[in-house]
Scaffold this active site. Structure first.
Site, PDB file in Angstrom:
ATOM      1  N   CYS A  71       0.810  -1.230   0.000  1.00 14.24           N
ATOM      2  CA  CYS A  71       0.000   0.000   0.000  1.00 14.24           C
ATOM      3  C   CYS A  71       0.841   1.278   0.000  1.00 14.24           C
ATOM      4  O   CYS A  71       0.657   2.152  -0.852  1.00 14.24           O
ATOM      5  CB  CYS A  71      -0.993  -0.008   1.157  1.00 14.24           C
ATOM      6  SG  CYS A  71      -0.292   0.086   2.821  1.00 14.24           S
ATOM      7  N   HIS A 121      -2.982   1.260   6.858  1.00 12.80           N
ATOM      8  CA  HIS A 121      -3.164   1.135   5.407  1.00 12.80           C
ATOM      9  C   HIS A 121      -3.322   2.519   4.794  1.00 12.80           C
ATOM     10  O   HIS A 121      -3.784   3.450   5.453  1.00 12.80           O
ATOM     11  CB  HIS A 121      -4.405   0.286   5.108  1.00 12.80           C
ATOM     12  CG  HIS A 121      -4.583  -0.064   3.666  1.00 12.80           C
ATOM     13  ND1 HIS A 121      -3.695  -0.849   2.979  1.00 12.80           N
ATOM     14  CD2 HIS A 121      -5.541   0.287   2.769  1.00 12.80           C
ATOM     15  CE1 HIS A 121      -4.116  -0.983   1.722  1.00 12.80           C
ATOM     16  NE2 HIS A 121      -5.235  -0.299   1.574  1.00 12.80           N
ATOM     17  N   HIS A 133      -5.488   1.436  -4.473  1.00 13.03           N
ATOM     18  CA  HIS A 133      -4.593   0.922  -3.438  1.00 13.03           C
ATOM     19  C   HIS A 133      -4.136  -0.490  -3.783  1.00 13.03           C
ATOM     20  O   HIS A 133      -4.638  -1.125  -4.701  1.00 13.03           O
ATOM     21  CB  HIS A 133      -5.285   0.967  -2.065  1.00 13.03           C
ATOM     22  CG  HIS A 133      -6.420   0.004  -1.901  1.00 13.03           C
ATOM     23  ND1 HIS A 133      -6.614  -0.722  -0.755  1.00 13.03           N
ATOM     24  CD2 HIS A 133      -7.431  -0.372  -2.720  1.00 13.03           C
ATOM     25  CE1 HIS A 133      -7.690  -1.476  -0.862  1.00 13.03           C
ATOM     26  NE2 HIS A 133      -8.202  -1.275  -2.064  1.00 13.03           N
TER      27      HIS A 133
END
Length: 157
Positions: A71, A121, A133
């Site tokens: 990520c 994240h 992502h």
């Protein structure tokens, strides 16, 4: 008389001409404060396009491109291509950005997912409550709806 010779008469008759009118008759526009679309694009919107171009790239823990991403690796890679530096992890990226409200978010801002005070994240906001992502092992870079209310937003400066 050529179309270009009609530009002054267009301006006199209407008092002004639109960029489209001038483009049709072959004129050019020079006006203070106006920039081309490319010049007006922000680092965030450029980074968003770069992230989207990586659609389908496999997730790789600790990877920051150009072919595999985690990520924060995707956000780091995307912004690096625009000339902006970000730290390596999602938490460090959050600490480096200007924190903004949900109502202030725009395409290209970063979306940070958190549990309590722990950021775990990050993705790039694409509009319509969606992000680009690299989700997790076994997945690929993709566009997905924001699935949690536990998010913070940050703008890369």
């Amino acid at each position: 008389m050529t179309a270009l010779n009609h530009v002054p008469s267009l301006l006199t008759r209407t008092g002004a001409a639109s960029v489209l009118t001038l483009a049709v008759v072959g004129g050019t526009v020079v006006a203070p404060g106006l920039t081309s679309e490319a010049e007006a694009a922000t680092h965030g919107t450029k980074a968003l396009k770069i992230a989207a171009s990586k659609k389908g790239s496999p997730y790789g823990y600790g990877s920051a491109g150009p072919n595999r991403f985690d990520c924060s690796g995707l956000t780091l890679y995307s912004f690096k291509k625009t000339g902006k530096k970000l730290p390596r992890t999602a938490a460090a990226q959050y600490n480096k950005t200007k924190h903004i409200s949900k109502s202030s978010r725009t395409r290209g801002d970063l979306v940070f997912f958190h549990s309590g005070r722990n950021v775990y994240h990050v993705g790039i906001y694409a509009g319509n409550n969606r992000i680009w992502h690299a989700p997790k092992r076994g997945t690929v870079v993709r566009l997905e709806k924001i699935w949690s209310k536990s998010v913070w937003y940050g703008r890369v400066r």
